[in-house]
Scaffold this active site. Structure first.
Site, short mmCIF file in Angstrom:
data_model
loop_
_atom_site.label_atom_id
_atom_site.label_comp_id
_atom_site.label_asym_id
_atom_site.label_seq_id
_atom_site.Cartn_x
_atom_site.Cartn_y
_atom_site.Cartn_z
N LYS A 13 46.50 47.29 37.65
CA LYS A 13 45.05 48.14 37.74
C LYS A 13 44.25 47.08 38.71
O LYS A 13 43.72 47.54 39.78
CB LYS A 13 44.73 48.46 36.53
CG LYS A 13 45.35 49.35 35.66
CD LYS A 13 44.78 49.79 34.58
CE LYS A 13 44.41 48.65 33.35
NZ LYS A 13 45.62 47.94 32.99
N ARG A 87 39.72 54.08 27.88
CA ARG A 87 40.91 53.65 27.26
C ARG A 87 41.21 54.47 25.63
O ARG A 87 42.26 54.06 25.32
CB ARG A 87 40.68 52.14 26.77
CG ARG A 87 41.92 51.26 27.42
CD ARG A 87 41.33 49.98 27.20
NE ARG A 87 42.26 48.75 27.33
CZ ARG A 87 42.39 48.08 28.47
NH1 ARG A 87 41.52 48.15 29.29
NH2 ARG A 87 43.03 47.22 28.48
N ARG A 126 50.95 35.71 34.89
CA ARG A 126 49.60 35.85 35.71
C ARG A 126 48.69 34.39 35.66
O ARG A 126 48.66 34.19 34.55
CB ARG A 126 48.74 36.95 34.94
CG ARG A 126 47.50 37.05 35.82
CD ARG A 126 46.74 38.30 35.39
NE ARG A 126 46.74 38.70 34.07
CZ ARG A 126 46.22 39.91 33.57
NH1 ARG A 126 46.17 40.96 34.14
NH2 ARG A 126 46.34 40.25 32.50
N ARG A 159 44.80 33.56 31.15
CA ARG A 159 44.12 34.29 30.16
C ARG A 159 44.49 34.03 28.70
O ARG A 159 45.61 33.93 28.47
CB ARG A 159 43.93 35.80 30.35
CG ARG A 159 42.93 36.21 31.47
CD ARG A 159 42.95 37.60 31.98
NE ARG A 159 43.19 38.69 30.88
CZ ARG A 159 43.33 40.04 31.03
NH1 ARG A 159 43.02 40.25 32.35
NH2 ARG A 159 43.68 40.79 30.11
N ARG A 170 49.09 44.37 22.83
CA ARG A 170 48.23 44.90 23.97
C ARG A 170 49.14 46.30 24.26
O ARG A 170 48.51 47.44 24.57
CB ARG A 170 48.10 44.17 25.08
CG ARG A 170 46.98 42.98 24.69
CD ARG A 170 46.80 42.08 25.74
NE ARG A 170 46.80 42.57 27.03
CZ ARG A 170 46.71 41.63 28.20
NH1 ARG A 170 47.04 40.64 28.02
NH2 ARG A 170 46.52 42.13 29.30
P1 AP5 Z 1 47.13 42.99 37.22
O1 AP5 Z 1 46.68 43.51 38.35
O2 AP5 Z 1 46.41 41.85 36.62
O3 AP5 Z 1 47.35 44.13 35.96
P2 AP5 Z 1 46.18 45.02 35.21
O4 AP5 Z 1 46.73 46.31 35.01
O5 AP5 Z 1 45.11 44.73 35.79
O6 AP5 Z 1 46.35 44.20 33.80
P3 AP5 Z 1 45.44 43.63 32.92
O7 AP5 Z 1 46.20 42.82 31.62
O8 AP5 Z 1 44.30 43.09 33.39
O9 AP5 Z 1 45.02 45.21 31.99
P4 AP5 Z 1 44.70 45.30 30.57
O10 AP5 Z 1 44.18 46.68 30.60
O11 AP5 Z 1 45.64 44.84 29.48
O12 AP5 Z 1 43.36 44.24 30.40
P5 AP5 Z 1 41.84 44.26 30.49
O13 AP5 Z 1 41.40 43.31 31.25
O14 AP5 Z 1 41.55 45.69 30.90
O15 AP5 Z 1 48.67 42.40 37.32
C1 AP5 Z 1 49.20 41.57 36.42
C2 AP5 Z 1 50.06 40.48 37.10
O16 AP5 Z 1 51.14 41.23 37.61
C3 AP5 Z 1 49.24 39.68 37.95
O17 AP5 Z 1 49.76 38.29 37.96
C4 AP5 Z 1 49.80 40.34 39.27
O18 AP5 Z 1 49.55 39.42 40.25
C5 AP5 Z 1 51.21 41.02 39.10
N1 AP5 Z 1 51.37 42.00 39.82
C6 AP5 Z 1 50.67 43.20 40.02
N2 AP5 Z 1 51.20 44.29 40.58
C7 AP5 Z 1 52.29 43.62 40.70
C8 AP5 Z 1 53.60 44.30 41.92
N3 AP5 Z 1 53.55 45.68 42.25
N4 AP5 Z 1 54.56 43.48 41.94
C9 AP5 Z 1 54.53 42.12 41.34
N5 AP5 Z 1 53.83 41.53 40.82
C10 AP5 Z 1 52.61 42.44 40.38
O19 AP5 Z 1 41.36 44.14 29.02
C11 AP5 Z 1 41.58 43.20 28.21
C12 AP5 Z 1 40.98 43.45 26.80
O20 AP5 Z 1 39.67 43.80 26.91
C13 AP5 Z 1 41.61 44.56 25.95
O21 AP5 Z 1 42.92 44.06 25.37
C14 AP5 Z 1 40.45 44.74 24.90
O22 AP5 Z 1 40.55 44.11 23.91
C15 AP5 Z 1 39.36 44.79 25.82
N6 AP5 Z 1 38.72 46.22 26.62
C16 AP5 Z 1 38.92 46.11 28.00
N7 AP5 Z 1 38.69 47.47 28.33
C17 AP5 Z 1 38.31 48.07 27.11
C18 AP5 Z 1 38.05 49.44 26.85
N8 AP5 Z 1 37.79 50.36 27.62
N9 AP5 Z 1 37.92 49.87 25.27
C19 AP5 Z 1 38.08 48.88 24.42
N10 AP5 Z 1 38.56 47.66 24.72
C20 AP5 Z 1 38.67 47.11 26.04
#
Ligand code: AP5
Length: 215
Positions: A13, A87, A126, A159, A170
């Site tokens: 994402k 979410r 990552r 992270r 997660r």
């Molecule tokens: P990346 O693009 O970083 O993936 P992402 O989908 O953004 O993953 P996140 O881990 O950031 O998502 P998340 O939803 O768990 O975390 P968030 O920060 O929202 O890609 C991942 C890796 O893969 C990278 O190294 C990249 O280089 C590689 N990659 C990507 N695409 C690739 C491809 N096609 N080929 C090869 N490699 C690739 O949330 C964190 C925490 O915050 C949650 O656990 C929760 O506690 C809280 N939180 C956030 N939002 C909410 C909400 N709305 N409600 C409640 N709690 C929330």
């Protein structure tokens, strides 16, 4: 243009939002990035969110809805791409209500689909830049020099929630609370499912095909 990008942790994402923002001039609204900023600044919200994030569970809906409603309201007319929000079905309903007030709506919901084994590999590999937020992967998308950001030379960090143990939580949280959001949207509109296991440039090309039509 108002875009919602859904997908499991590590689906790409954040990676693809950065490409979308560059191409269409939208604001990237990542709930995870906003929460991490709040934590770094030591705000009340950041302190409240900390334990949930570190455990890989969701921060309570009321905190998130307040935080994201403000961010959506302050977005420019050119639009935004939402990453990590909504979410839960509660959050999706709150977003619908907030947008209805301005007589606007979501233009497209995109759902990145990726296999669980790939999620674990991507997340544990990552690394990100604490200064500019650039995201790398130790094998898939390495920086030119190991451990160093290409853009500003800062030392890359992992992270705290990117361990194999927390990733399991997660993913479980995703299936229990966030997959129903995909069903919520599918019941009311066309959702564009995009396989995201493959090469990042190939995934981005599919996303651009979808979004070019809406420009
Ligand atoms: P990346 O693009 O970083 O993936 P992402 O989908 O953004 O993953 P996140 O881990 O950031 O998502 P998340 O939803 O768990 O975390 P968030 O920060 O929202 O890609 C991942 C890796 O893969 C990278 O190294 C990249 O280089 C590689 N990659 C990507 N695409 C690739 C491809 N096609 N080929 C090869 N490699 C690739 O949330 C964190 C925490 O915050 C949650 O656990 C929760 O506690 C809280 N939180 C956030 N939002 C909410 C909400 N709305 N409600 C409640 N709690 C929330």
């Amino acid at each position: 243009m108002r875009v919602v990008l859904l997908g499991a942790p590590g689906a790409g994402k954040g990676t693809h939002c950065k490409k979308i923002v560059g191409r269409y001039g939208l604001l990237h609204l990542s709930s995870g990035d906003i929460l991490r900023r709040e934590r770094a600044e030591g705000t009340d919200l950041g302190k409240k969110a900390q334990s949930y994030m570190d455990a890989g569970t969701l921060v309570p809906d009321d905190l998130i809805v307040e935080m994201m409603s403000k961010a959506v309201k302050a977005a420019p007319r050119s639009g935004f791409v939402l990453d990590g929000f909504p979410r839960t079905v509660y959050q999706a309903e709150a977003l619908d209500r907030a947008l209805a007030k301005d007589d606007s709506g979501i233009d497209v919901v995109i759902n990145l689909q990726v296999d669980d084994a790939i999620v674990v590999d991507r997340i544990t590999g990552r690394r990100s830049c604490p200064k500019c937020g650039a995201v790398y992967h130790v094998r898939n998308m390495p920086p030119k020099e190991a451990g160093v950001c290409d853009h500003d030379g800062a030392a890359l960090v992992q992270r705290p929630d990117d361990t194999a143990e927390v990733v399991k939580n997660r993913l479980a949280t995703y299936y229990e609370q966030t997959e129903p959001v995909v069903k919520y949207y599918k019941a009311q509109r066309d959702v564009r499912d995009v396989p995201a296991d493959g090469d990042a440039d190939a995934v981005a090309a599919v996303l651009f095909d979808i979004l070019d039509v809406l420009k």
